[in-house]
Design a protein around this motif. Structure first.
Motif, PDB file in Angstrom:
ATOM      1  N   VAL A 128       0.860  -1.189   0.000  1.00  0.00           N
ATOM      2  CA  VAL A 128       0.000   0.000   0.000  1.00  0.00           C
ATOM      3  C   VAL A 128       0.891   1.231   0.000  1.00  0.00           C
ATOM      4  O   VAL A 128       2.100   1.152   0.239  1.00  0.00           O
ATOM      5  CB  VAL A 128      -0.933   0.028   1.232  1.00  0.00           C
ATOM      6  CG1 VAL A 128      -1.895  -1.150   1.223  1.00  0.00           C
ATOM      7  CG2 VAL A 128      -0.126   0.059   2.529  1.00  0.00           C
TER       8      VAL A 128
ATOM      9  N   HIS B 222      -1.938   5.082   3.147  1.00  0.00           N
ATOM     10  CA  HIS B 222      -3.059   4.142   3.251  1.00  0.00           C
ATOM     11  C   HIS B 222      -3.250   3.739   4.716  1.00  0.00           C
ATOM     12  O   HIS B 222      -2.270   3.578   5.456  1.00  0.00           O
ATOM     13  CB  HIS B 222      -2.764   2.905   2.393  1.00  0.00           C
ATOM     14  CG  HIS B 222      -3.914   1.979   2.203  1.00  0.00           C
ATOM     15  ND1 HIS B 222      -4.340   1.110   3.188  1.00  0.00           N
ATOM     16  CD2 HIS B 222      -4.744   1.769   1.130  1.00  0.00           C
ATOM     17  CE1 HIS B 222      -5.363   0.408   2.736  1.00  0.00           C
ATOM     18  NE2 HIS B 222      -5.630   0.778   1.487  1.00  0.00           N
TER      19      HIS B 222
ATOM     20  N   TRP C  92      -3.786   0.962   6.100  1.00  0.00           N
ATOM     21  CA  TRP C  92      -3.095  -0.268   6.482  1.00  0.00           C
ATOM     22  C   TRP C  92      -1.610  -0.050   6.755  1.00  0.00           C
ATOM     23  O   TRP C  92      -0.970  -0.880   7.403  1.00  0.00           O
ATOM     24  CB  TRP C  92      -3.255  -1.318   5.386  1.00  0.00           C
ATOM     25  CG  TRP C  92      -4.641  -1.895   5.290  1.00  0.00           C
ATOM     26  CD1 TRP C  92      -5.703  -1.626   6.102  1.00  0.00           C
ATOM     27  CD2 TRP C  92      -5.096  -2.831   4.327  1.00  0.00           C
ATOM     28  NE1 TRP C  92      -6.806  -2.336   5.710  1.00  0.00           N
ATOM     29  CE2 TRP C  92      -6.461  -3.089   4.616  1.00  0.00           C
ATOM     30  CE3 TRP C  92      -4.510  -3.489   3.253  1.00  0.00           C
ATOM     31  CZ2 TRP C  92      -7.227  -3.974   3.860  1.00  0.00           C
ATOM     32  CZ3 TRP C  92      -5.257  -4.365   2.497  1.00  0.00           C
ATOM     33  CH2 TRP C  92      -6.611  -4.612   2.793  1.00  0.00           C
TER      34      TRP C  92
ATOM     35  N   VAL D 292      -3.550  -8.026   8.287  1.00  0.00           N
ATOM     36  CA  VAL D 292      -4.932  -8.045   7.830  1.00  0.00           C
ATOM     37  C   VAL D 292      -5.309  -9.491   7.564  1.00  0.00           C
ATOM     38  O   VAL D 292      -4.448 -10.362   7.426  1.00  0.00           O
ATOM     39  CB  VAL D 292      -5.123  -7.188   6.556  1.00  0.00           C
ATOM     40  CG1 VAL D 292      -4.709  -5.745   6.801  1.00  0.00           C
ATOM     41  CG2 VAL D 292      -4.343  -7.774   5.382  1.00  0.00           C
TER      42      VAL D 292
ATOM     43  N   MET E  22     -10.591  -8.864   4.957  1.00  0.00           N
ATOM     44  CA  MET E  22     -10.210  -7.462   4.797  1.00  0.00           C
ATOM     45  C   MET E  22      -9.550  -7.238   3.444  1.00  0.00           C
ATOM     46  O   MET E  22      -9.789  -6.219   2.784  1.00  0.00           O
ATOM     47  CB  MET E  22      -9.273  -7.046   5.926  1.00  0.00           C
ATOM     48  CG  MET E  22      -9.906  -7.034   7.306  1.00  0.00           C
ATOM     49  SD  MET E  22      -8.696  -6.679   8.604  1.00  0.00           S
ATOM     50  CE  MET E  22      -8.248  -4.986   8.180  1.00  0.00           C
ATOM     51  N   LEU E  23      -8.729  -8.191   3.033  1.00  0.00           N
ATOM     52  CA  LEU E  23      -8.025  -8.046   1.756  1.00  0.00           C
ATOM     53  C   LEU E  23      -9.000  -7.967   0.593  1.00  0.00           C
ATOM     54  O   LEU E  23      -8.920  -7.073  -0.252  1.00  0.00           O
ATOM     55  CB  LEU E  23      -7.050  -9.212   1.561  1.00  0.00           C
ATOM     56  CG  LEU E  23      -6.240  -9.200   0.270  1.00  0.00           C
ATOM     57  CD1 LEU E  23      -5.303  -8.003   0.226  1.00  0.00           C
ATOM     58  CD2 LEU E  23      -5.431 -10.496   0.127  1.00  0.00           C
TER      59      LEU E  23
ATOM     60  N   SER F 210     -11.224  -4.751   0.419  1.00  0.00           N
ATOM     61  CA  SER F 210     -10.563  -3.471   0.171  1.00  0.00           C
ATOM     62  C   SER F 210     -10.386  -3.254  -1.328  1.00  0.00           C
ATOM     63  O   SER F 210     -10.272  -4.223  -2.090  1.00  0.00           O
ATOM     64  CB  SER F 210      -9.198  -3.463   0.851  1.00  0.00           C
ATOM     65  OG  SER F 210      -8.441  -2.332   0.482  1.00  0.00           O
ATOM     66  N   PRO F 211     -10.373  -2.008  -1.786  1.00  0.00           N
ATOM     67  CA  PRO F 211     -10.068  -1.766  -3.210  1.00  0.00           C
ATOM     68  C   PRO F 211      -8.690  -2.317  -3.579  1.00  0.00           C
ATOM     69  O   PRO F 211      -7.695  -1.985  -2.923  1.00  0.00           O
ATOM     70  CB  PRO F 211     -10.102  -0.239  -3.317  1.00  0.00           C
ATOM     71  CG  PRO F 211     -10.946   0.213  -2.175  1.00  0.00           C
ATOM     72  CD  PRO F 211     -10.676  -0.757  -1.061  1.00  0.00           C
ATOM     73  N   LEU F 212      -8.658  -3.164  -4.584  1.00  0.00           N
ATOM     74  CA  LEU F 212      -7.405  -3.774  -5.029  1.00  0.00           C
ATOM     75  C   LEU F 212      -7.121  -3.390  -6.467  1.00  0.00           C
ATOM     76  O   LEU F 212      -8.020  -3.412  -7.313  1.00  0.00           O
ATOM     77  CB  LEU F 212      -7.482  -5.303  -4.932  1.00  0.00           C
ATOM     78  CG  LEU F 212      -7.410  -5.949  -3.552  1.00  0.00           C
ATOM     79  CD1 LEU F 212      -7.524  -7.465  -3.687  1.00  0.00           C
ATOM     80  CD2 LEU F 212      -6.116  -5.578  -2.843  1.00  0.00           C
TER      81      LEU F 212
ATOM     82  N   ARG G 183      -5.392   4.965  -2.458  1.00  0.00           N
ATOM     83  CA  ARG G 183      -6.668   4.317  -2.152  1.00  0.00           C
ATOM     84  C   ARG G 183      -6.590   2.801  -2.258  1.00  0.00           C
ATOM     85  O   ARG G 183      -7.247   2.092  -1.501  1.00  0.00           O
ATOM     86  CB  ARG G 183      -7.751   4.856  -3.090  1.00  0.00           C
ATOM     87  CG  ARG G 183      -9.133   4.240  -2.859  1.00  0.00           C
ATOM     88  CD  ARG G 183     -10.213   4.970  -3.644  1.00  0.00           C
ATOM     89  NE  ARG G 183     -11.525   4.360  -3.411  1.00  0.00           N
ATOM     90  CZ  ARG G 183     -12.074   3.437  -4.176  1.00  0.00           C
ATOM     91  NH1 ARG G 183     -11.424   3.007  -5.258  1.00  0.00           N
ATOM     92  NH2 ARG G 183     -13.255   2.926  -3.898  1.00  0.00           N
ATOM     93  N   HIS G 184      -5.810   2.283  -3.201  1.00  0.00           N
ATOM     94  CA  HIS G 184      -5.789   0.860  -3.508  1.00  0.00           C
ATOM     95  C   HIS G 184      -4.625   0.152  -2.823  1.00  0.00           C
ATOM     96  O   HIS G 184      -3.547   0.724  -2.627  1.00  0.00           O
ATOM     97  CB  HIS G 184      -5.678   0.621  -5.016  1.00  0.00           C
ATOM     98  CG  HIS G 184      -6.899   1.011  -5.778  1.00  0.00           C
ATOM     99  ND1 HIS G 184      -7.175   2.318  -6.127  1.00  0.00           N
ATOM    100  CD2 HIS G 184      -7.917   0.257  -6.265  1.00  0.00           C
ATOM    101  CE1 HIS G 184      -8.318   2.361  -6.795  1.00  0.00           C
ATOM    102  NE2 HIS G 184      -8.788   1.127  -6.898  1.00  0.00           N
ATOM    103  N   ALA G 185      -4.856  -1.111  -2.506  1.00  0.00           N
ATOM    104  CA  ALA G 185      -3.779  -2.036  -2.171  1.00  0.00           C
ATOM    105  C   ALA G 185      -3.503  -2.890  -3.407  1.00  0.00           C
ATOM    106  O   ALA G 185      -4.265  -2.870  -4.379  1.00  0.00           O
ATOM    107  CB  ALA G 185      -4.176  -2.917  -0.990  1.00  0.00           C
TER     108      ALA G 185
END
Length: 317
Positions: free
Chosen positions: A187, A191, A193, A200, A204-205, A208-210, A254-256
Motif C-alpha cells: 500500500v 493508506h 493499512w 490483515v 479485509m483483503l 478493500s479496493p485492489l 486508495r488501492h492495495a
C-alpha cells in the motif's frame, strides 16, 4: 504408403571409415521411450505412427542383438539393457545437436540465436541476472509478455524457451521449477493499512479496493488460486497490464495490490510503498521454465536452459 523395414544386410563403407552405424533416429526413439514411459507415448511425442516406432525398435534390436523393450500385456517398457543404453543415447543426441549448431554457426558466420519468452516480473527483475552466465557467442532475444503469452509463443514455435509465473501450465509443455517467489500486499504510506501493527485477514483483503494485473498474468492467477484455497474470491478492481501501472495506482493512496516481492523491493527500500502482512493465505509461487513437448531443443537452447537453471538456483543477492 506403408512403412517398409530396411533389410538386414551389411552396409558398405560410408566413406568416413565406418560401416553399418546405428542410425541417430534409433537413439532418439530409445530416449523418447524412457522420457514418456511407453512406446505409444514416445511415438506421439516424436510425431510418428506407432507401427513405425515398433518397426524402428525391432530394427534396433536386430542390429544390437539385444532385447531393448519388454512387450507385456500392460504395454511396453525398457528392459535393463535398454535402460543401460539410454544415457549413451542421450550423449549421442547432445553431440549431434552440438555438431549441427557448429555447422550452422560456421555457415552463417554468427553464433547461435535463442529466443526466450518471459513473463514480466521474471523478465524485468530476474532474467537479466540469469542470462549473465550465457556464452557470449549465443545471441539471446527476450520477448516480454504475460504468462499466457509466454505459453502461446512457445507452443507456436515463436520462442525456444519460456518462463512463467502462473500456477498451471499447458499440458502440451514440459515444465521445470527454477525458482520460488512470493507475492506481498503493498500500500502507499498514507493508506490506513500502512500504520497497522497486526496483519490483515483475507476478508479485509478482498473487501478493500485492489489494483489487479490483467487476465493471463501469472500474478493474477496465483492470487486467484490462493484466495480460492482460503475460501474467498478475487474481487472486482482495475485490471492493469504491468506491475508499473499497478504500483502507480497504489501510490495514489486508495488501492492495495498483491505483487511479486522482487518487483516491489526497490519501492519498499525507498519507502514509497509499505508491505502489509496478511494472515490465512499462502502467496508463495513457483517460477517455471517451459518448452514444447515433442520438439527436441538444440544444443544452444539446452545450454541456455542449463545456465539459467543453475543461476536461478543460487540464493538471491
Amino acid at each position: 504408403m506403408a512403412d517398409r523395414e530396411a533389410p538386414d544386410v551389411e552396409r558398405p563403407d560410408d566413406g568416413f571409415g565406418a560401416t553399418s552405424r546405428i542410425p541417430l533416429a534409433a537413439a532418439g526413439l530409445l530416449v523418447a521411450i524412457d522420457d514418456h514411459g511407453s512406446l505409444s507415448a514416445a511415438a506421439r511425442a516424436l510425431g510418428i505412427a506407432q507401427p513405425s516406432a515398433s518397426a524402428g525398435v525391432r530394427r534396433l534390436e536386430r542390429r544390437t542383438g539385444l532385447t531393448l523393450v519388454d512387450r507385456g500385456a500392460r504395454g511396453t517398457s525398457l528392459t535393463a539393457d535398454g535402460l543401460r543404453l539410454v544415457p549413451r543415447a542421450r550423449d549421442l543426441l547432445r553431440a549431434s545437436d552440438a555438431f549441427e549448431a557448429d555447422v550452422a554457426s560456421l555457415r552463417t558466420g554468427h553464433g547461435a540465436r535463442v529466443v526466450v519468452a518471459a513473463s514480466m516480473t521474471i523478465a524485468e527483475h530476474l532474467l537479466p541476472g540469469w542470462l549473465a552466465g550465457v556464452d557470449p557467442s549465443t545471441a539471446v532475444d527476450v520477448v516480454v509478455v504475460n504468462s499466457f503469452g509466454v505459453e502461446k509463443a512457445v507452443l507456436a514455435g515463436e520462442a525456444d524457451l519460456g518462463f512463467v509465473e502462473s500456477p498451471d501450465v499447458d499440458p502440451r509443455l514440459h515444465a521445470r521449477v527454477v525458482a520460488v517467489d512470493e507475492l506481498v500486499v503493498v500500500v502507499a504510506p498514507e493508506h490506513p493499512w500502512a500504520r497497522r501493527t497486526r496483519p490483515v485477514d483475507v476478508a479485509m483483503l478482498v473487501g478493500s479496493p485492489l489494483a489487479l494485473r490483467e487476465v493471463g498474468s501469472g500474478t493474477r492467477e496465483t492470487l486467484e488460486q490462493a484466495l480460492a484455497a482460503a475460501g474467498a474470491a478475487l474481487p472486482a478492481g482495475p485490471a492493469l497490464g504491468s506491475t508499473t501501472a499497478v504500483t502507480a495506482t497504489v501510490r495514489g493512496g486508495r488501492h492495495a495490490a498483491v505483487l511479486s516481492a522482487v518487483a516491489v523491493q526497490d519501492d519498499l527500500d525507498r519507502g514509497t510503498l509499505r508491505r502489509v502482512h496478511v494472515d490465512g493465505i499462502d502467496l508463495r509461487r513457483e517460477l517455471r521454465l517451459v518448452w514444447a513437448r515433442g520438439r527436441r531443443p538444440g544444443a544452444a537452447v539446452q545450454d541456455v536452459a542449463r545456465v539459467i537453471t543453475e543461476r536461478a538456483a543460487r540464493p538471491r543477492g
